[in-house]
Design a protein around this motif. Structure first.
Motif, PDB file in Angstrom:
ATOM      1  N   MET A   3     116.011   6.339 110.029  1.00 22.59           N
ATOM      2  CA  MET A   3     114.568   6.714 110.126  1.00 22.59           C
ATOM      3  C   MET A   3     114.109   6.368 111.222  1.00 22.59           C
ATOM      4  N   ILE A   5     110.023   7.781 113.135  1.00 20.12           N
ATOM      5  CA  ILE A   5     108.809   8.576 112.804  1.00 20.12           C
ATOM      6  C   ILE A   5     108.200   8.261 114.158  1.00 20.12           C
ATOM      7  N   VAL A   7     105.041   9.084 116.248  1.00 16.54           N
ATOM      8  CA  VAL A   7     103.789   9.756 116.593  1.00 16.54           C
ATOM      9  C   VAL A   7     102.875   9.577 117.836  1.00 16.54           C
ATOM     10  N   GLU A  95     114.122   8.781 102.414  1.00 15.38           N
ATOM     11  CA  GLU A  95     112.925   9.682 102.690  1.00 15.38           C
ATOM     12  C   GLU A  95     113.108  10.920 102.606  1.00 15.38           C
ATOM     13  N   THR A  96     114.392  11.688 102.742  1.00 19.34           N
ATOM     14  CA  THR A  96     114.355  12.976 102.757  1.00 19.34           C
ATOM     15  C   THR A  96     115.244  13.413 101.422  1.00 19.34           C
ATOM     16  N   ASP A 192     108.268   7.998 101.046  1.00 21.03           N
ATOM     17  CA  ASP A 192     107.144   9.126 101.719  1.00 21.03           C
ATOM     18  C   ASP A 192     106.526   8.067 102.951  1.00 21.03           C
ATOM     19  N   GLU A 194     106.593   8.991 106.117  1.00 16.43           N
ATOM     20  CA  GLU A 194     105.844   9.974 106.887  1.00 16.43           C
ATOM     21  C   GLU A 194     104.652  10.270 106.491  1.00 16.43           C
ATOM     22  N   ARG A 195     104.337  10.436 105.334  1.00 17.76           N
ATOM     23  CA  ARG A 195     102.904  10.733 104.962  1.00 17.76           C
ATOM     24  C   ARG A 195     102.051   9.485 105.169  1.00 17.76           C
ATOM     25  N   VAL A 197     102.273   7.266 107.273  1.00 20.59           N
ATOM     26  CA  VAL A 197     101.783   7.161 108.718  1.00 20.59           C
ATOM     27  C   VAL A 197     100.992   8.253 109.118  1.00 20.59           C
ATOM     28  N   ALA A 198     101.054   9.494 108.460  1.00 17.41           N
ATOM     29  CA  ALA A 198     100.270  10.581 108.940  1.00 17.41           C
ATOM     30  C   ALA A 198      98.706  10.208 108.499  1.00 17.41           C
TER      31      ALA A 198
END
Length: 216
Positions: A3, A5, A7, A95-96, A192, A194-195, A197-198
């Motif tokens: 994993m 991510i 940004v 995560e996926t 989740d 990624e969500r 972090v976003a």
């Protein structure tokens, strides 16, 4: 599958501006951005770990500690970036979602550490007290006999089996289900990150802007 991510809140225009700035001022900006990301990364790391803990039954604390957030600022020609990820290679599967193919033995009636499970099964195999049967549902199940000489490797399996079946005591010679042999394992999406972090990007961008405004 790891994993990771990454940004980057800087744009092409910001990169071009960074190159135009003088060396000393550019270094100050980079340090300011790095400070902003580092300050946000501390809280974000804890939020990610809390999210994982709330979505999964975590047995080992080392799994949670594998999730981290940190600054990537080694490239002298780029603004720093935020890295969020885990050093646990298979964590991205949660995560996926996904599928793990290949015949695998899955412990029954509760969790067992991978190394410990492997050692216990190996000991039962060496002692000739492990055998496969096909149950009424057509599943291939690894069984063991409740015999005195294998009380130690069977202790955990017996305890979990009694609890699952509501049995107070197992008779000597009773068959104990150890694990089920499966052709594949399908993992559902449970995280989740990624969500999460976003959702923090606007706050991170504001922190970076505030730090840059202090540079003279």
């Amino acid at each position: 599958m790891t994993m990771r991510i990454s940004v980057q809140i800087d744009s092409a225009a910001a990169q071009a501006q960074l190159r135009r700035w003088g060396g000393e001022f550019r270094d100050k900006v980079k340090k300011a951005v790095s400070r902003a990301i580092a300050s946000e990364a501390v809280e974000l790391k804890q939020d990610v770990r809390s999210h994982v803990a709330s979505q999964m039954a975590v047995v080992k604390k080392s799994f949670l500690k594998g999730f981290t957030a940190k600054v990537l600022d080694k490239d002298l020609n780029r603004l720093p970036a935020l890295y969020v990820g885990s050093r646990i290679p298979w964590s991205a599967m949660h995560e996926t979602g996904g599928q793990i193919a290949g015949r695998m033995l899955i412990p029954l009636n509760g969790r067992v550490g991978r190394k410990r499970f492997k050692a216990q099964v190996a000991e039962l195999m060496r002692g000739g007290n492990a055998y496969f049967i096909k149950n009424a549902k057509g599943n291939i199940v690894l069984m063991a006999e409740n015999i005195k000489e294998h009380d130690r490797p069977l202790a955990g399996f017996k305890r979990r089996y009694r609890k699952a079946e509501g049995i107070k005591r197992l008779k000597r010679g009773a068959d104990i289900p150890i694990a089920v042999l499966v052709p594949k394992v399908v993992l559902k999406k449970r995280l989740d990150v990624e969500r999460l972090v976003a959702s923090r990007i606007p706050r991170l961008a504001a922190a970076v802007e505030n730090q840059i405004s202090t540079v003279d």
